[in-house]
Design an enzyme around this catalytic site. Structure first.
Site, mmCIF file in Angstrom:
data_model
loop_
_atom_site.group_PDB
_atom_site.id
_atom_site.type_symbol
_atom_site.label_atom_id
_atom_site.label_comp_id
_atom_site.label_asym_id
_atom_site.label_seq_id
_atom_site.Cartn_x
_atom_site.Cartn_y
_atom_site.Cartn_z
ATOM 1 N N SER A 131 38.214 -81.845 72.195
ATOM 2 C CA SER A 131 39.561 -81.743 71.608
ATOM 3 C C SER A 131 40.430 -80.890 72.515
ATOM 4 C CB SER A 131 39.500 -81.063 70.242
ATOM 5 O OG SER A 131 38.750 -81.828 69.348
ATOM 6 N N ARG A 183 38.087 -71.677 66.203
ATOM 7 C CA ARG A 183 37.981 -71.816 67.673
ATOM 8 C C ARG A 183 38.411 -70.525 68.383
ATOM 9 N NH1 ARG A 183 36.055 -75.719 65.725
ATOM 10 N NH2 ARG A 183 36.144 -77.854 66.503
ATOM 11 N N GLU A 232 43.284 -75.989 73.371
ATOM 12 C CA GLU A 232 42.001 -75.358 73.059
ATOM 13 C C GLU A 232 41.285 -74.879 74.335
ATOM 14 O OE1 GLU A 232 37.901 -76.542 71.460
ATOM 15 O OE2 GLU A 232 39.327 -77.561 70.186
HETATM 16 N N1 EPU Z 1 43.448 -89.200 63.674
HETATM 17 C C1 EPU Z 1 44.377 -90.177 63.914
HETATM 18 N N2 EPU Z 1 44.525 -90.621 65.201
HETATM 19 C C2 EPU Z 1 43.788 -90.132 66.226
HETATM 20 C C3 EPU Z 1 42.843 -89.141 65.972
HETATM 21 C C4 EPU Z 1 42.681 -88.678 64.680
HETATM 22 O O1 EPU Z 1 45.068 -90.636 63.022
HETATM 23 O O2 EPU Z 1 43.978 -90.601 67.335
HETATM 24 C C5 EPU Z 1 43.239 -88.752 62.309
HETATM 25 C C6 EPU Z 1 41.885 -89.247 61.814
HETATM 26 O O3 EPU Z 1 41.999 -90.508 61.221
HETATM 27 C C7 EPU Z 1 41.496 -88.208 60.827
HETATM 28 C C8 EPU Z 1 42.137 -86.940 61.343
HETATM 29 O O4 EPU Z 1 43.119 -87.333 62.289
HETATM 30 O O5 EPU Z 1 42.031 -88.496 59.559
HETATM 31 C C9 EPU Z 1 41.152 -85.968 61.922
HETATM 32 O O6 EPU Z 1 40.408 -86.562 62.977
HETATM 33 P P1 EPU Z 1 38.849 -86.248 63.193
HETATM 34 O O7 EPU Z 1 38.100 -86.394 61.943
HETATM 35 O O8 EPU Z 1 38.403 -87.023 64.378
HETATM 36 O O9 EPU Z 1 38.757 -84.707 63.506
HETATM 37 P P2 EPU Z 1 39.707 -83.748 64.358
HETATM 38 O O10 EPU Z 1 40.394 -82.829 63.432
HETATM 39 O O11 EPU Z 1 40.537 -84.526 65.289
HETATM 40 C C10 EPU Z 1 37.974 -81.793 64.646
HETATM 41 C C11 EPU Z 1 37.475 -80.920 65.751
HETATM 42 C C12 EPU Z 1 36.382 -81.650 66.534
HETATM 43 C C13 EPU Z 1 35.257 -81.982 65.586
HETATM 44 C C14 EPU Z 1 35.821 -82.868 64.439
HETATM 45 C C15 EPU Z 1 34.799 -83.157 63.373
HETATM 46 C C16 EPU Z 1 39.326 -79.496 66.392
HETATM 47 C C17 EPU Z 1 40.400 -79.204 67.388
HETATM 48 N N3 EPU Z 1 38.584 -80.566 66.631
HETATM 49 O O12 EPU Z 1 38.612 -82.922 65.225
HETATM 50 O O13 EPU Z 1 35.889 -80.767 67.519
HETATM 51 O O14 EPU Z 1 34.219 -82.674 66.253
HETATM 52 O O15 EPU Z 1 36.911 -82.175 63.786
HETATM 53 O O16 EPU Z 1 34.552 -82.013 62.611
HETATM 54 O O17 EPU Z 1 39.143 -78.715 65.460
HETATM 55 C C18 EPU Z 1 36.201 -80.070 69.781
HETATM 56 O O18 EPU Z 1 36.558 -78.978 69.336
HETATM 57 O O19 EPU Z 1 36.152 -80.286 71.035
HETATM 58 C C19 EPU Z 1 35.867 -81.127 68.859
HETATM 59 C C20 EPU Z 1 35.585 -82.360 69.282
#
Ligand code: EPU
Length: 354
Positions: A250, A164, A350
């Site tokens: 995010s 990012r 972010e």
């Molecule tokens: N989780 C929780 N509780 C929550 C949210 C998440 O326990 O309320 C856990 C989920 O169960 C999962 C882990 O955290 O095991 C990761 O969550 P998720 O797969 O939704 O992905 P993320 O790391 O939260 C990132 C990117 C997203 C992108 C997704 C999918 C960042 C900051 N965010 O989210 O990007 O869509 O992976 O690849 O890197 C964005 O940048 O705006 C964005 C949406």
């Protein structure tokens, strides 16, 4: 060139925050930038480049001259043995570009479907989702230097992409250690971006959400359009549509820690969600950290933590009583404090706070 005054920005930022641009110029071509730089009243003004407004928090009226990027166009510019090179104007909607490339038979952007924002903003924060980052599909971009009006082209190495992150998020001011940085934040406007879309396309699977979709269907080897459809379904189920609930995706980056730090945290917090990275460091799921601190579904004023994904902060006041940038930042700080107190980790926002 039309110079507009006191332009409402509520519909130009996906949080739906009420603020005005004191002065705004719409940039439809490079000639518009030349006109700004030839105008004695505007030439020296601080400038703020606005794309789709999907990664900003407006904390008040914008005093800098707002350059609203509206450069359009999508075309195949060339092809070689390895890739189709597709070019798009910076003002094009990102998701529309993804859809267009797939409809025209150029796969590669499907994992990045439904990310809000414009093409011009995509390299700034090296957007990424489900195992693909913009830098994996990037060829080059054209930009204009906002001081001299000269245009220049950058390749991927020159964009200095990180998680990012890119050269467009950094200023050239020396850092705390006195190292002079090289940055283009506030200094350049991206006009066109070119993507290298692979002819030897392979699906990028592996993410748990995609694997779940693959298992639920009877499709073993999905094509790019199938993945596109799955990604759209996954994102719709867990991320709020900014047209219905204001948000900026995010809100925090996923922090990375050393293996030692991670081992130490796991001892105290065995359930922490973490991913091993290729360079040996470990990425922690910020959404999990925030959720573990009890923030999911909570609010401060009209700023809320989304019920289905704690990493996303939302506008709970709708368009009628919209959240303010101050409320969003108050909530963000409260979350940062909780996460720091419990895990000793500093979450980094972010979006760009304006
Ligand atoms: N989780 C929780 N509780 C929550 C949210 C998440 O326990 O309320 C856990 C989920 O169960 C999962 C882990 O955290 O095991 C990761 O969550 P998720 O797969 O939704 O992905 P993320 O790391 O939260 C990132 C990117 C997203 C992108 C997704 C999918 C960042 C900051 N965010 O989210 O990007 O869509 O992976 O690849 O890197 C964005 O940048 O705006 C964005 C949406």
């Amino acid at each position: 060139m039309l110079v507009e005054k006191n332009v409402p920005l509520q519909t130009s930022n996906t949080f739906g925050i009420v603020a005005k641009a004191l002065t705004l110029v719409r940039v439809g071509s490079q000639a518009d930038i030349a006109a700004v730089l030839q105008n004695p009243a505007l030439r020296a003004a601080a400038k703020f480049v606005l794309g789709g407004g999907s990664n900003i928090v407006l904390t008040g009226d914008v005093k800098a001259l707002v350059l609203k990027v509206e450069i359009t166009g999508r075309r195949l510019v060339s092809e070689n043995a390895k890739a189709w090179i597709v070019e798009a104007g910076a003002g094009e909607n990102w998701h529309d570009l993804v859809t267009w490339t797939l409809q025209n038979g150029y796969p590669g952007l499907e994992n990045l479907a439904l990310i809000p924002g414009t093409v011009g903003a995509s390299p700034v924060q090296n957007i990424g989702a489900y195992g693909v980052e913009l830098q994996d599909r990037f060829d080059s971009l054209d930009a204009v230097d906002l001081t001299t009006g000269r245009s220049f082209t950058l390749n991927a190495a020159q964009c200095a992409f990180g998680y990012r992150d890119s050269v467009f998020k950094h200023t050239s001011k020396p850092d705390a250690a006195g190292h002079s940085g090289f940055g283009l934040a506030g200094k350049a406007l991206i006009t066109k971006v070119r993507f290298a879309l692979p002819k030897a396309w392979k699906p990028v699977l592996g993410y748990a959400d995609i694997e779940k979709k693959r298992l639920q269907s009877s499709i073993d080897v999905p094509d790019a359009l199938q993945i596109y459809e799955w990604i759209c379904e996954i994102r719709k189920a867990k991320l709020p549509d900014p047209k219905l609930i204001g948000n900026a995706g995010s809100f925090f980056k996923n922090p990375t820690v050393s293996p030692e730090q991670c081992a130490d945290i796991i001892q105290r917090e065995p359930k922490i969600v973490h991913y091993q990275l290729a360079d040996g460091s470990v990425k922690l799921a910020a959404g999990w950290l925030i959720d573990a601190c009890g923030w999911r579904g909570k609010s401060i004023g009209n700023a809320g933590v989304y019920e289905k994904q704690a990493l996303v902060l939302v506008n709970r006041g709708g368009a009628g009583h919209p959240v303010t940038g101050g409320e969003v930042m108050t909530l963000a700080k409260a979350i940062q404090t909780s996460v720091y107190e419990r895990f000793g980790l500093r979450l980094e926002p972010e979006p760009v706070v304006v």
